[in-house]
Design a protein around this motif. Sequence first.
Motif, PDB file in Angstrom:
ATOM      1  N   LEU A 153       0.825  -1.213   0.000  1.00  0.00           N
ATOM      2  CA  LEU A 153       0.000   0.000   0.000  1.00  0.00           C
ATOM      3  C   LEU A 153       0.861   1.265   0.000  1.00  0.00           C
ATOM      4  CD1 LEU A 153      -2.745   1.381   0.166  1.00  0.00           C
ATOM      5  CD2 LEU A 153      -2.645   1.153   2.655  1.00  0.00           C
ATOM      6  N   VAL A 154       1.874   1.297   0.833  1.00  0.00           N
ATOM      7  CA  VAL A 154       2.710   2.504   0.927  1.00  0.00           C
ATOM      8  C   VAL A 154       3.402   2.777  -0.404  1.00  0.00           C
ATOM      9  CG1 VAL A 154       4.669   3.559   2.097  1.00  0.00           C
ATOM     10  CG2 VAL A 154       3.024   2.192   3.405  1.00  0.00           C
ATOM     11  N   ASP A 155       3.937   1.729  -1.030  1.00  0.00           N
ATOM     12  CA  ASP A 155       4.602   1.915  -2.325  1.00  0.00           C
ATOM     13  C   ASP A 155       3.607   2.355  -3.396  1.00  0.00           C
ATOM     14  OD1 ASP A 155       7.011   1.155  -1.228  1.00  0.00           O
ATOM     15  OD2 ASP A 155       6.731  -0.968  -1.723  1.00  0.00           O
ATOM     16  N   ASN A 156       2.393   1.803  -3.341  1.00  0.00           N
ATOM     17  CA  ASN A 156       1.383   2.199  -4.331  1.00  0.00           C
ATOM     18  C   ASN A 156       0.986   3.662  -4.164  1.00  0.00           C
ATOM     19  OD1 ASN A 156       1.319  -0.363  -5.421  1.00  0.00           O
ATOM     20  ND2 ASN A 156      -0.386  -1.047  -4.148  1.00  0.00           N
ATOM     21  N   LEU A 157       0.830   4.105  -2.919  1.00  0.00           N
ATOM     22  CA  LEU A 157       0.500   5.514  -2.686  1.00  0.00           C
ATOM     23  C   LEU A 157       1.637   6.429  -3.138  1.00  0.00           C
ATOM     24  CD1 LEU A 157      -1.178   5.295   0.849  1.00  0.00           C
ATOM     25  CD2 LEU A 157      -2.303   5.745  -1.336  1.00  0.00           C
ATOM     26  N   ARG A 158       2.858   6.003  -2.899  1.00  0.00           N
ATOM     27  CA  ARG A 158       4.002   6.807  -3.337  1.00  0.00           C
ATOM     28  C   ARG A 158       4.033   6.904  -4.856  1.00  0.00           C
ATOM     29  NH1 ARG A 158       7.740   3.795  -1.529  1.00  0.00           N
ATOM     30  NH2 ARG A 158       7.750   4.648   0.586  1.00  0.00           N
ATOM     31  N   ASP A 159       3.809   5.798  -5.539  1.00  0.00           N
ATOM     32  CA  ASP A 159       3.795   5.823  -7.004  1.00  0.00           C
ATOM     33  C   ASP A 159       2.624   6.644  -7.539  1.00  0.00           C
ATOM     34  OD1 ASP A 159       5.982   4.165  -6.940  1.00  0.00           O
ATOM     35  OD2 ASP A 159       4.829   2.318  -7.234  1.00  0.00           O
ATOM     36  N   LEU A 160       1.488   6.580  -6.835  1.00  0.00           N
ATOM     37  CA  LEU A 160       0.311   7.317  -7.285  1.00  0.00           C
ATOM     38  C   LEU A 160       0.557   8.818  -7.271  1.00  0.00           C
ATOM     39  CD1 LEU A 160      -2.738   7.486  -8.004  1.00  0.00           C
ATOM     40  CD2 LEU A 160      -3.198   7.466  -5.548  1.00  0.00           C
ATOM     41  N   PHE A 161       1.061   9.344  -6.169  1.00  0.00           N
ATOM     42  CA  PHE A 161       1.245  10.793  -6.058  1.00  0.00           C
ATOM     43  C   PHE A 161       2.504  11.282  -6.757  1.00  0.00           C
ATOM     44  CE2 PHE A 161      -1.674   9.936  -2.537  1.00  0.00           C
ATOM     45  CZ  PHE A 161      -2.610  10.934  -2.732  1.00  0.00           C
ATOM     46  N   ALA A 162       3.366  10.352  -7.147  1.00  0.00           N
ATOM     47  CA  ALA A 162       4.546  10.739  -7.921  1.00  0.00           C
ATOM     48  C   ALA A 162       4.320  10.602  -9.416  1.00  0.00           C
ATOM     49  CB  ALA A 162       5.749   9.878  -7.506  1.00  0.00           C
ATOM     50  N   TYR A 163       3.189  10.049  -9.814  1.00  0.00           N
ATOM     51  CA  TYR A 163       2.923   9.824 -11.230  1.00  0.00           C
ATOM     52  C   TYR A 163       2.829  11.150 -11.973  1.00  0.00           C
ATOM     53  CZ  TYR A 163       0.270   8.744 -15.461  1.00  0.00           C
ATOM     54  OH  TYR A 163      -0.143   8.653 -16.756  1.00  0.00           O
ATOM     55  N   SER A 164       3.608  11.283 -13.001  1.00  0.00           N
ATOM     56  CA  SER A 164       3.607  12.460 -13.878  1.00  0.00           C
ATOM     57  C   SER A 164       3.720  13.761 -13.067  1.00  0.00           C
ATOM     58  CB  SER A 164       2.340  12.469 -14.735  1.00  0.00           C
ATOM     59  OG  SER A 164       2.408  13.464 -15.726  1.00  0.00           O
ATOM     60  N   ASP A 165       4.697  13.776 -12.144  1.00  0.00           N
ATOM     61  CA  ASP A 165       4.975  14.966 -11.328  1.00  0.00           C
ATOM     62  C   ASP A 165       3.779  15.422 -10.505  1.00  0.00           C
ATOM     63  OD1 ASP A 165       7.593  15.054 -12.290  1.00  0.00           O
ATOM     64  OD2 ASP A 165       7.010  16.285 -14.010  1.00  0.00           O
ATOM     65  N   GLY A 166       3.077  14.459  -9.881  1.00  0.00           N
ATOM     66  CA  GLY A 166       1.971  14.806  -8.988  1.00  0.00           C
ATOM     67  C   GLY A 166       0.691  15.178  -9.698  1.00  0.00           C
ATOM     68  N   LEU A 167       0.460  14.603 -10.878  1.00  0.00           N
ATOM     69  CA  LEU A 167      -0.738  14.947 -11.640  1.00  0.00           C
ATOM     70  C   LEU A 167      -2.017  14.484 -10.929  1.00  0.00           C
ATOM     71  CD1 LEU A 167      -1.658  16.276 -14.260  1.00  0.00           C
ATOM     72  CD2 LEU A 167      -1.458  14.060 -15.406  1.00  0.00           C
ATOM     73  N   TYR A 168      -1.927  13.416 -10.146  1.00  0.00           N
ATOM     74  CA  TYR A 168      -3.120  12.935  -9.440  1.00  0.00           C
ATOM     75  C   TYR A 168      -3.627  13.981  -8.444  1.00  0.00           C
ATOM     76  CZ  TYR A 168      -6.228   9.963  -6.707  1.00  0.00           C
ATOM     77  OH  TYR A 168      -7.328   9.445  -6.060  1.00  0.00           O
ATOM     78  N   GLY A 169      -2.718  14.678  -7.778  1.00  0.00           N
ATOM     79  CA  GLY A 169      -3.130  15.742  -6.864  1.00  0.00           C
ATOM     80  C   GLY A 169      -3.869  16.855  -7.584  1.00  0.00           C
ATOM     81  N   GLN A 170      -3.429  17.178  -8.794  1.00  0.00           N
ATOM     82  CA  GLN A 170      -4.133  18.187  -9.594  1.00  0.00           C
ATOM     83  C   GLN A 170      -5.512  17.698  -9.988  1.00  0.00           C
ATOM     84  OE1 GLN A 170      -3.112  21.342 -10.332  1.00  0.00           O
ATOM     85  NE2 GLN A 170      -5.133  21.619 -11.244  1.00  0.00           N
ATOM     86  N   TRP A 171      -5.616  16.428 -10.339  1.00  0.00           N
ATOM     87  CA  TRP A 171      -6.925  15.861 -10.656  1.00  0.00           C
ATOM     88  C   TRP A 171      -7.863  15.917  -9.453  1.00  0.00           C
ATOM     89  CZ3 TRP A 171      -4.594  10.869 -13.245  1.00  0.00           C
ATOM     90  CH2 TRP A 171      -4.082  11.219 -14.499  1.00  0.00           C
ATOM     91  N   ALA A 172      -7.323  15.641  -8.278  1.00  0.00           N
ATOM     92  CA  ALA A 172      -8.148  15.689  -7.067  1.00  0.00           C
ATOM     93  C   ALA A 172      -8.662  17.103  -6.803  1.00  0.00           C
ATOM     94  CB  ALA A 172      -7.350  15.177  -5.872  1.00  0.00           C
ATOM     95  N   LEU A 173      -7.801  18.093  -6.986  1.00  0.00           N
ATOM     96  CA  LEU A 173      -8.233  19.480  -6.803  1.00  0.00           C
ATOM     97  C   LEU A 173      -9.291  19.862  -7.836  1.00  0.00           C
ATOM     98  CD1 LEU A 173      -4.816  21.246  -6.046  1.00  0.00           C
ATOM     99  CD2 LEU A 173      -6.631  20.656  -4.430  1.00  0.00           C
ATOM    100  N   ASN A 174      -9.111  19.402  -9.060  1.00  0.00           N
ATOM    101  CA  ASN A 174     -10.116  19.680 -10.089  1.00  0.00           C
ATOM    102  C   ASN A 174     -11.461  19.058  -9.732  1.00  0.00           C
ATOM    103  OD1 ASN A 174      -8.135  21.004 -11.564  1.00  0.00           O
ATOM    104  ND2 ASN A 174      -7.679  19.228 -12.841  1.00  0.00           N
ATOM    105  N   SER A 175     -11.444  17.818  -9.238  1.00  0.00           N
ATOM    106  CA  SER A 175     -12.690  17.165  -8.845  1.00  0.00           C
ATOM    107  C   SER A 175     -13.360  17.915  -7.704  1.00  0.00           C
ATOM    108  CB  SER A 175     -12.424  15.711  -8.436  1.00  0.00           C
ATOM    109  OG  SER A 175     -12.066  14.933  -9.555  1.00  0.00           O
ATOM    110  N   LEU A 176     -12.585  18.394  -6.748  1.00  0.00           N
ATOM    111  CA  LEU A 176     -13.158  19.186  -5.659  1.00  0.00           C
ATOM    112  C   LEU A 176     -13.765  20.483  -6.178  1.00  0.00           C
ATOM    113  CD1 LEU A 176     -10.484  18.727  -2.827  1.00  0.00           C
ATOM    114  CD2 LEU A 176     -12.781  17.755  -2.919  1.00  0.00           C
ATOM    115  N   LEU A 177     -13.142  21.076  -7.182  1.00  0.00           N
ATOM    116  CA  LEU A 177     -13.691  22.293  -7.783  1.00  0.00           C
ATOM    117  C   LEU A 177     -15.012  21.996  -8.490  1.00  0.00           C
ATOM    118  CD1 LEU A 177     -13.472  25.273  -8.703  1.00  0.00           C
ATOM    119  CD2 LEU A 177     -12.159  24.443 -10.670  1.00  0.00           C
ATOM    120  N   TYR A 178     -15.000  20.988  -9.366  1.00  0.00           N
ATOM    121  CA  TYR A 178     -16.208  20.665 -10.116  1.00  0.00           C
ATOM    122  C   TYR A 178     -17.334  20.204  -9.194  1.00  0.00           C
ATOM    123  CZ  TYR A 178     -12.956  20.618 -14.084  1.00  0.00           C
ATOM    124  OH  TYR A 178     -12.012  20.965 -15.020  1.00  0.00           O
TER     125      TYR A 178
END
Length: 305
Positions: free
Chosen positions: A78-103
Motif C-alpha cells: 500500500l505505501v509503495d502504491n501511494l508513493r507511485d500514485l502521487f509521484a505519477y507524472s509529477d503529482g498529476l493525481y493531486g491536480q486531478w483531485a483538486l479539479n474534482s473538488l472544484l467541479y
Amino acid sequence: MSAQTTTRGTARTRRPTPPRADRPAIRQAHHRAKLLPTVVLLIGAFYCLVPIAWIVIAATKSQSDLFSTFTFQPGDGLVDNLRDLFAYSDGLYGQWALNSLLYAGVGSLLCTVISAAAGYAFSRYSFRGRNALFYMILAGVLLPGMTLAIPQYLIMSELNIVGSYWSVLLPGLISPFAIYLARIYADASIPASFIESARIDGASEYRIFATIGMPMMLPGMVTIFMLQFVSNWNNFLLPFIMLADESKYPINLGLYTVLSKGSGEPSLYGIAITGTAVSIIPLIALLLFLQRFWRLDMISGGLRG
C-alpha cells in the motif's frame, strides 16, 4: 356514574389480548415478516460493498501480487502504491483531485443555492404559468444526460469556453431534479404564516428568503448538495467531451487515461486501482460529516410533533 361510564369506554377501546397458546405463533409470524426485508437488505449491501472491498484490498497489493494471489487476500504494497500514485507524472493525481473538488464542491454549492431559490419561488409565489413552467423543468428529469452532452458542447463552443473549467461547471448549475426536491421540501417546511408575518413587519423578499426560507430548507439543501456532489464527482461524460488538457481532468477521467495506458505499461494498473480507492475517501468523509444535519432535522421534527 361517570367513573363507571369511563371504565366501560376504556374497556371498549382496549384491544383483546390473544390467548397464551397463540402468542408464540404470533411472535414467529412477526419474526418471519422481519426476516425477508433483512435478507434483501443484506444481499443489496453485499452487492454494493464487494466491489469497494475489492478495490481497497487490491490497492494494498504490489504489482507482482495483483494478478497472482487470491482476490481478497491483502498485500503489503500500500505505501509503495501511494508513493507511485502521487509521484505519477509529477503529482498529476493531486491536480486531478483538486479539479474534482472544484467541479463537485463549487458546482454543487452553486447548484444547491440556485435550486433552493427556484424551489422556494415555485412553492411560495403565485404567478402566471407557474405550474406549466415547473412541469417543463420537471420534464428535464426524464432526459438522460447523454442526450444533453452534445447540445451542451455546442453551446459552450459558441461561448468559446470549451476546454476551460467553466465548460464543466456551467452545465451542472441547473438540475431539474434538485429544483423539484427544493420545491417539495419548501412546501413541507416553510409555513405561509411565517412569510406573511415577515412581510407585515416590512422585510424584503430577499431578506425573507435568506433569513426564513433558507434556514428552514437547510436539511433539504444538504440532501441536494450531497446528491449533486456525488453526481458531479462521478461525472465522466461531460469532462470527457469538454476537456482536452490533462491538467484540467477530474479524477475519474484522469484514471481512465491511466488505465487506457495500462496495456502498454502493466505497472499503471496498480496506480489506477490505488487512485480509485483514494477517490472514495472524500465521498465517505462528506457523508459522515453531513449526517448530523439529517439527524438534527429528525430531532427538530420530533420536537415540532
